[in-house]
Scaffold this motif. Structure first.
Motif, mmCIF file in Angstrom:
data_model
loop_
_atom_site.group_PDB
_atom_site.id
_atom_site.type_symbol
_atom_site.label_atom_id
_atom_site.label_comp_id
_atom_site.label_asym_id
_atom_site.label_seq_id
_atom_site.Cartn_x
_atom_site.Cartn_y
_atom_site.Cartn_z
ATOM 1 N N ARG A 1 0.820 -1.207 0.000
ATOM 2 C CA ARG A 1 0.000 0.000 0.000
ATOM 3 C C ARG A 1 0.856 1.260 0.000
ATOM 4 N NH1 ARG A 1 -2.900 2.484 -0.116
ATOM 5 N NH2 ARG A 1 -4.079 2.997 1.756
ATOM 6 N N VAL A 2 0.567 2.138 -0.960
ATOM 7 C CA VAL A 2 1.264 3.410 -1.089
ATOM 8 C C VAL A 2 0.214 4.500 -1.270
ATOM 9 C CG1 VAL A 2 2.958 4.746 -2.383
ATOM 10 C CG2 VAL A 2 3.205 2.257 -2.212
ATOM 11 N N HIS A 3 0.326 5.567 -0.488
ATOM 12 C CA HIS A 3 -0.612 6.690 -0.634
ATOM 13 C C HIS A 3 0.091 7.826 -1.350
ATOM 14 C CE1 HIS A 3 -4.233 8.946 0.205
ATOM 15 N NE2 HIS A 3 -3.460 9.996 0.467
ATOM 16 N N VAL A 4 -0.589 8.410 -2.337
ATOM 17 C CA VAL A 4 -0.034 9.492 -3.151
ATOM 18 C C VAL A 4 -0.707 10.807 -2.764
ATOM 19 C CG1 VAL A 4 0.284 10.398 -5.485
ATOM 20 C CG2 VAL A 4 0.458 7.922 -5.061
ATOM 21 N N VAL A 5 0.120 11.795 -2.419
ATOM 22 C CA VAL A 5 -0.354 13.150 -2.148
ATOM 23 C C VAL A 5 0.179 14.042 -3.258
ATOM 24 C CG1 VAL A 5 -0.275 15.100 -0.569
ATOM 25 C CG2 VAL A 5 -0.412 12.787 0.339
ATOM 26 N N ALA B 1 -5.000 7.711 -3.076
ATOM 27 C CA ALA B 1 -4.588 9.079 -3.385
ATOM 28 C C ALA B 1 -5.512 10.084 -2.713
ATOM 29 C CB ALA B 1 -4.582 9.305 -4.902
ATOM 30 N N GLY B 2 -5.003 11.307 -2.596
ATOM 31 C CA GLY B 2 -5.837 12.387 -2.107
ATOM 32 C C GLY B 2 -5.173 13.190 -1.001
ATOM 33 N N VAL B 3 -5.713 14.350 -0.848
ATOM 34 C CA VAL B 3 -6.976 14.877 -1.363
ATOM 35 C C VAL B 3 -6.742 15.429 -2.778
ATOM 36 C CG1 VAL B 3 -8.788 16.591 -1.017
ATOM 37 C CG2 VAL B 3 -7.711 15.479 0.971
ATOM 38 N N LEU B 4 -7.626 15.046 -3.742
ATOM 39 C CA LEU B 4 -7.557 15.534 -5.115
ATOM 40 C C LEU B 4 -8.816 16.324 -5.439
ATOM 41 C CD1 LEU B 4 -6.171 12.368 -6.941
ATOM 42 C CD2 LEU B 4 -4.903 14.397 -6.199
ATOM 43 N N ARG B 5 -8.640 17.356 -6.266
ATOM 44 C CA ARG B 5 -9.753 18.235 -6.614
ATOM 45 C C ARG B 5 -10.517 17.712 -7.825
ATOM 46 N NH1 ARG B 5 -10.054 22.724 -3.753
ATOM 47 N NH2 ARG B 5 -8.231 23.368 -2.530
ATOM 48 N N ASP B 6 -11.809 17.980 -7.837
ATOM 49 C CA ASP B 6 -12.640 17.607 -8.984
ATOM 50 C C ASP B 6 -12.045 18.195 -10.258
ATOM 51 O OD1 ASP B 6 -14.416 16.311 -7.329
ATOM 52 O OD2 ASP B 6 -15.786 18.017 -7.161
ATOM 53 N N GLY B 7 -11.951 17.356 -11.289
ATOM 54 C CA GLY B 7 -11.403 17.793 -12.558
ATOM 55 C C GLY B 7 -9.910 17.606 -12.693
ATOM 56 N N ASP B 8 -9.220 17.243 -11.618
ATOM 57 C CA ASP B 8 -7.767 17.043 -11.656
ATOM 58 C C ASP B 8 -7.439 15.804 -12.487
ATOM 59 O OD1 ASP B 8 -5.034 16.178 -10.803
ATOM 60 O OD2 ASP B 8 -5.232 17.847 -9.410
ATOM 61 N N LEU B 9 -6.364 15.897 -13.272
ATOM 62 C CA LEU B 9 -5.914 14.765 -14.079
ATOM 63 C C LEU B 9 -5.621 13.547 -13.215
ATOM 64 C CD1 LEU B 9 -4.911 13.516 -16.759
ATOM 65 C CD2 LEU B 9 -2.679 14.571 -16.290
ATOM 66 N N ALA B 10 -5.039 13.774 -12.045
ATOM 67 C CA ALA B 10 -4.732 12.654 -11.148
ATOM 68 C C ALA B 10 -6.010 11.968 -10.661
ATOM 69 C CB ALA B 10 -3.907 13.134 -9.963
ATOM 70 N N LEU B 11 -7.061 12.747 -10.422
ATOM 71 C CA LEU B 11 -8.333 12.160 -9.996
ATOM 72 C C LEU B 11 -8.924 11.308 -11.112
ATOM 73 C CD1 LEU B 11 -10.646 11.812 -8.040
ATOM 74 C CD2 LEU B 11 -11.563 14.014 -8.803
ATOM 75 N N GLU B 12 -8.880 11.800 -12.337
ATOM 76 C CA GLU B 12 -9.382 11.016 -13.466
ATOM 77 C C GLU B 12 -8.594 9.725 -13.616
ATOM 78 O OE1 GLU B 12 -9.244 13.551 -16.857
ATOM 79 O OE2 GLU B 12 -10.586 15.064 -15.989
ATOM 80 N N THR B 13 -7.274 9.801 -13.419
ATOM 81 C CA THR B 13 -6.438 8.601 -13.511
ATOM 82 C C THR B 13 -6.794 7.610 -12.417
ATOM 83 O OG1 THR B 13 -4.626 9.900 -14.464
ATOM 84 C CG2 THR B 13 -4.056 7.754 -13.494
#
Length: 425
Positions: free
Chosen positions: A275-279, A301-313
Motif C-alpha cells: 500500500r502506497v498513498h499518493v499526495v 490518493a488524495g486529497v484531489l480536486r474535482d477535474g484534476d488529471l490525477a483524480l481522473e487517472t
C-alpha cells in the motif's frame, strides 16, 4: 449495570448515494474506554463526527448522559463531548497555550473577559498531563505532527467533558508517546469519564481498551472485550485478509498479524507493504498513481480536486481516492478521508504537492512510516505557507527518499525496506 453515558441508536449517514453508516448502535459507560476499529473507509471518522456534533445523522439519535444531540445547542454539546480530530492543521500561527485555552470556550459566559482561575488550572493540568508545557509559547505551525497531536489532546482535556471522542489520537506519534497518550486516556476514564477512540493499531487497542467495536461495511460487526473481537473468524471478513492472532507474552493482550503468510506486514506496524498513498495532483500525481499500479503496488490518493488529471487517472484505475471541490479550501471530511486511506500504507509519495496555509499535505507526510519525494517543480512554486512550512518540508526531505517518476517503484521498494513510524520531534 449503570445507564450508558454515550448512546448511539440506529444512526445512519450517507454521502450522496454512498451509505457510510447503516443503523449503527453503540453504548459506552462511564469508566469505560472503547476502541473503534475497522478497515479504512468503514465509517469510523463519520461516526465520531456524528457523536461530536460536527454532522447530523441522516437517521437515528446520539445522546450523552440522557441528553440528545438534537435537543442541545452546539455550546451545550461542547460541554459534554471533547474531540481530538485526525486533522490537526491550523490556519493561523496560534501559540500552543492559546490552542489549549480554546478548550475552555464552552464553559465561558458570553460576557466573560479574561481567564478565570478555574480556566488557568484546567489549562495547566492539560499541558502537564500531555508533556506539552515546555512548548506553551511556541507557534503551533512550528511543531511536528506528533507534537501537534499532543497539543490537541491537551485542548480536549482542558475542555473537561464527561466524554472524549478521539479520532486516531496516536497518529504521527512515536511508540513512546502512543503508549503515553493511551495510558493517559485510560487513567482519565478511571476518574469517571468515558472515551471512544478510533485506533488503527489493533494491538494498542487491545492493550488499553476495555472493549472494542468493529465497524465494517457500514455497520458494527462485533462488540466486546478485545479477546472476543480480535479473532481471525471476526477480523478476516471485515478486513478482507488472512490474520493470525496470539497472546503477547509481555502484556497478556491479543496480538494480530495481518496478511499472515504473504509478507505484507512491515515490522509489525500494521501497515501493508503493497500500500502506497499518493499526495499531489496534476501530471506528477497521475503518473505516480499509474506507475505504482503498473509496478504491482496498491495505491490510494488524495486529497484531489474535482477535474484534476490525477483524480481522473485514479478513477480509471479504480484507485481509492479522497476528493474535494475544484475551488476553495480542502474539505475537512476529505482530509480526514485521506488520513484514513494513508493509515495502513507503508509509504507516502509526496508527488510535487503544493503546501497551503493549513499544511495538511505535510501532516499526511509526517504521519507516514516512510516517504518518497517527487520534486518536478521548485519548492518556491509549491509553497504557499511561509517559512515555518518551509522548515517542516526541509525536515521531511532529510528523512525521505527522493526520486523522479521513472525511478519511483524502486524508490518505494527502498522506502518499504526501511519503513518506520517517524519520531515525534
Amino acid at each position: 449495570m449503570s445507564e450508558p453515558l454515550l448512546s448511539v441508536d440506529d444512526v445512519s449517514a450517507a454521502f450522496g448515494d454512498a451509505r457510510v453508516l447503516d443503523s449503527v448502535s453503540l453504548a459506552v459507560r462511564r469508566g469505560e474506554f472503547v476502541g473503534l476499529v475497522g478497515p479504512n473507509g468503514a465509517g469510523k471518522t463519520t461516526l465520531l463526527r456524528t457523536i461530536n456534533g460536527v454532522r447530523d445523522p441522516d437517521e437515528g439519535t446520539v445522546s450523552v448522559d440522557g441528553d440528545r444531540r438534537a435537543d442541545c445547542s452546539a455550546r451545550e454539546w461542547s460541554r459534554r463531548v471533547a474531540t481530538v480530530p485526525q486533522d490537526t492543521s491550523v490556519s493561523f500561527s496560534f501559540r500552543v497555550a492559546d490552542i489549549v485555552e480554546m478548550g475552555r470556550a464552552p464553559h465561558r459566559r458570553r460576557t466573560q473577559f479574561g481567564t478565570t482561575e478555574t480556566d488557568r488550572r484546567r489549562i495547566e493540568d492539560a499541558l502537564e498531563l500531555t508533556n506539552t508545557a515546555d512548548m506553551r509559547d511556541r507557534p503551533i505551525d512550528e511543531l511536528s505532527g506528533g507534537e501537534r497531536q499532543r497539543v490537541f489532546v491537551a485542548r480536549a482535556l482542558a475542555q473537561d467533558t464527561p466524554l472524549l471522542a478521539l479520532d486516531e489520537p496516536t497518529a504521527s506519534l512515536d511508540v513512546n508517546h502512543q503508549v503515553e497518550i493511551l495510558r493517559l486516556v485510560r487513567e482519565l476514564v478511571g476518574e469517571g469519564r468515558a472515551a471512544l477512540a478510533a485506533i488503527h493499531d489493533l494491538e494498542l487497542a487491545a492493550r488499553f481498551c476495555d472493549r472494542l467495536a468493529l465497524l465494517s461495511d457500514a455497520g458494527i460487526r462485533a462488540v466486546g472485550p478485545p479477546e472476543s473481537v480480535l479473532r481471525s473468524e471476526v477480523l478476516d471478513p471485515a478486513f478482507e485478509t488472512t490474520t493470525a492472532t496470539a497472546t503477547n507474552p509481555v502484556t497478556g493482550t491479543p496480538t494480530v498479524t495481518a496478511g499472515a503468510g504473504d509478507g505484507t506486514v512491515v515490522d509489525g506496524l500494521g501497515v501493508d507493504a503493497r500500500r502506497v498513498h499518493v499526495v499531489g495532483g496534476g501530471q506528477a500525481g497521475a503518473r505516480a498513481i499509474a506507475t505504482l499500479r503498473d509496478a504491482g503496488h496498491e495505491p490510494s490518493a488524495g486529497v484531489l480536486r474535482d477535474g484534476d488529471l490525477a483524480l481522473e487517472t485514479a478513477r480509471s484505475l479504480d484507485v481509492p481516492v479522497a476528493t474535494t471541490p475544484a475551488v476553495g479550501p480542502a474539505d475537512p471530511d476529505a482530509i480526514a478521508a485521506a488520513h484514513d486511506l494513508a493509515a495502513d500504507a507503508a509509504v507516502l509519495v509526496f508527488a510535487d504537492a503544493d503546501i497551503g496555509p493549513r499544511q495538511w499535505t505535510l501532516d499526511l507526510a509526517e504521519g507516514a512510516p516512510s516517504t518518497v519525494l517527487i520534486e518536478a517543480r521548485p519548492l518556491a512554486e509549491r509553497l504557499h505557507a511561509g517559512e515555518r512550512a518551509r522548515g517542516r518540508y526541509e525536515r521531511l526531505r532529510e528523512r525521505s527518499e527522493t526520486a523522479d517518476l521513472d525511478a519511483l517503484p524502486s524508490a518505494v521498494d527502498t522506502a518499504v525496506a526501511t519503513a518506520e513510524r517517524p519520531a515525534d520531534d
